[in-house]
Design a protein around this motif. Sequence first.
Motif, short mmCIF file in Angstrom:
data_model
loop_
_atom_site.label_atom_id
_atom_site.label_comp_id
_atom_site.label_asym_id
_atom_site.label_seq_id
_atom_site.Cartn_x
_atom_site.Cartn_y
_atom_site.Cartn_z
N GLY A 74 29.32 43.93 12.94
CA GLY A 74 30.45 42.98 11.90
C GLY A 74 31.63 42.87 12.40
N LYS A 75 32.20 42.43 13.95
CA LYS A 75 33.00 42.16 14.58
C LYS A 75 32.83 41.87 15.43
CE LYS A 75 35.16 46.56 14.91
NZ LYS A 75 36.37 47.62 14.29
N GLU A 76 34.18 41.42 15.97
CA GLU A 76 33.05 41.16 17.55
C GLU A 76 34.32 42.31 18.38
OE1 GLU A 76 35.25 37.96 21.39
OE2 GLU A 76 35.83 38.09 19.26
N ILE A 77 33.66 42.68 18.69
CA ILE A 77 33.63 44.57 19.86
C ILE A 77 33.37 43.81 21.29
CG2 ILE A 77 33.46 45.90 17.83
CD1 ILE A 77 31.00 46.99 18.93
N ALA A 78 32.78 42.64 21.57
CA ALA A 78 31.90 42.37 22.85
C ALA A 78 32.27 41.59 23.53
CB ALA A 78 30.75 43.18 22.43
N ALA A 79 33.01 41.59 24.16
CA ALA A 79 33.05 39.45 25.18
C ALA A 79 32.81 39.72 27.18
CB ALA A 79 34.99 39.46 25.15
N SER A 80 31.72 38.41 26.96
CA SER A 80 31.87 38.46 28.21
C SER A 80 32.27 37.75 29.34
CB SER A 80 30.33 37.40 28.33
OG SER A 80 29.35 38.00 27.39
N ILE A 81 32.54 38.03 31.08
CA ILE A 81 33.23 38.00 31.37
C ILE A 81 31.99 37.23 32.85
CG2 ILE A 81 34.73 38.24 33.52
CD1 ILE A 81 36.32 40.49 31.97
N PHE A 82 31.78 36.56 33.85
CA PHE A 82 31.11 35.56 34.25
C PHE A 82 31.82 35.50 35.54
CE2 PHE A 82 29.75 33.95 29.88
CZ PHE A 82 28.94 34.53 29.48
N ASN B 178 22.20 24.16 36.72
CA ASN B 178 21.50 23.70 36.59
C ASN B 178 21.50 23.71 34.92
OD1 ASN B 178 21.31 22.34 38.95
ND2 ASN B 178 20.99 23.98 39.69
N LYS B 179 21.48 24.15 34.34
CA LYS B 179 20.81 24.97 33.51
C LYS B 179 21.79 24.69 31.70
CE LYS B 179 18.27 28.95 34.93
NZ LYS B 179 17.14 28.91 34.66
N ASN B 180 21.42 25.21 30.52
CA ASN B 180 22.02 24.50 29.09
C ASN B 180 23.32 25.11 29.13
OD1 ASN B 180 23.20 23.28 27.35
ND2 ASN B 180 21.55 23.23 25.82
N ILE B 181 24.27 24.88 29.55
CA ILE B 181 25.65 25.87 29.27
C ILE B 181 27.02 25.01 28.57
CG2 ILE B 181 25.33 26.57 31.90
CD1 ILE B 181 27.34 24.88 32.83
N ASP B 182 25.87 25.09 27.03
CA ASP B 182 26.54 23.90 26.05
C ASP B 182 28.30 25.63 26.24
OD1 ASP B 182 26.16 22.37 25.87
OD2 ASP B 182 24.75 22.49 24.74
N TYR B 183 27.73 26.58 26.07
CA TYR B 183 28.28 28.03 26.10
C TYR B 183 29.35 28.01 27.24
CZ TYR B 183 30.45 32.44 25.36
OH TYR B 183 31.13 33.82 25.57
N ILE B 184 28.84 27.85 28.14
CA ILE B 184 30.49 27.89 29.00
C ILE B 184 31.04 26.71 29.32
CG2 ILE B 184 30.29 27.59 31.65
CD1 ILE B 184 28.95 30.30 30.14
N GLN C 75 39.29 32.54 30.06
CA GLN C 75 38.37 33.32 29.00
C GLN C 75 38.67 34.85 28.91
OE1 GLN C 75 38.61 31.93 25.37
NE2 GLN C 75 38.27 34.74 25.44
N ASN C 76 37.62 34.45 30.71
CA ASN C 76 37.81 35.63 31.71
C ASN C 76 38.63 36.54 31.82
OD1 ASN C 76 34.85 35.55 32.32
ND2 ASN C 76 35.55 34.22 34.19
N GLU C 77 39.97 36.06 31.74
CA GLU C 77 41.11 36.10 31.93
C GLU C 77 41.62 37.41 30.61
OE1 GLU C 77 41.00 33.60 33.42
OE2 GLU C 77 41.08 34.12 35.10
N ILE C 78 41.29 36.34 29.66
CA ILE C 78 41.90 36.99 27.72
C ILE C 78 40.63 38.43 27.79
CG2 ILE C 78 41.35 36.62 25.81
CD1 ILE C 78 42.18 33.26 26.80
N ASN C 79 39.64 37.87 28.47
CA ASN C 79 38.36 39.02 27.84
C ASN C 79 38.38 40.02 29.04
OD1 ASN C 79 37.35 37.13 25.93
ND2 ASN C 79 35.89 36.86 27.36
#
Length: 169
Positions: free
Chosen positions: A130-138, A144-150, A157-161
């Motif tokens: 119910g809130k943001e408790i998880a975040a990704s670091i790549f 070659n894939k659809n990476i709109d999110y990236i 963002q990696n440093e922030i996370n």
Amino acid sequence: KTQLLGLTATPTYTNKNQRGWLWEIFKGGIIYEITKKELEDKKILATPNFIQQKTNFELALTDNDIDKVIFKHQEIPAHIIEEIAKKDSRNDFIAQYYIDNKVTFGKTIIFFDRWYQCKRVEDYINKKAGKEIAASIFSYTDTNKNIDYINNRSSNQNEINLERFRKGE
């Protein structure tokens, strides 16, 4: 001039197309090495806690796949990693298992093979919490894939996370 590189993992990529450049930068080779166990004993690295759970995910393996992984001790073929990473029911199971045990696990790092698998589990955990408790670091994304999110992530963002993780956020 001194060059120092600290590594906490194998100094090569499993992707053969990305191998080889590290030794071009550090031609002097390894000057000091410490094992993972020693780092854990010194409390520099956390001791991993491996928990096996049955995900009820059926994986079709060819005789060639089995031969490579089990008998020749080669890397898991990319098509198998892709199949596992794309299995949403398995990713949802992993996320739900964390949600059900988050008090026990506390601050946790979960490693996945593909960025979109990270994103799927991140979204599931955050929705259930119910809130943001998880975040990704790549560390790597397949362009070659659809990476709109990236593409929509900020360049740092990696440093922030990572900083949010350090702070327990």
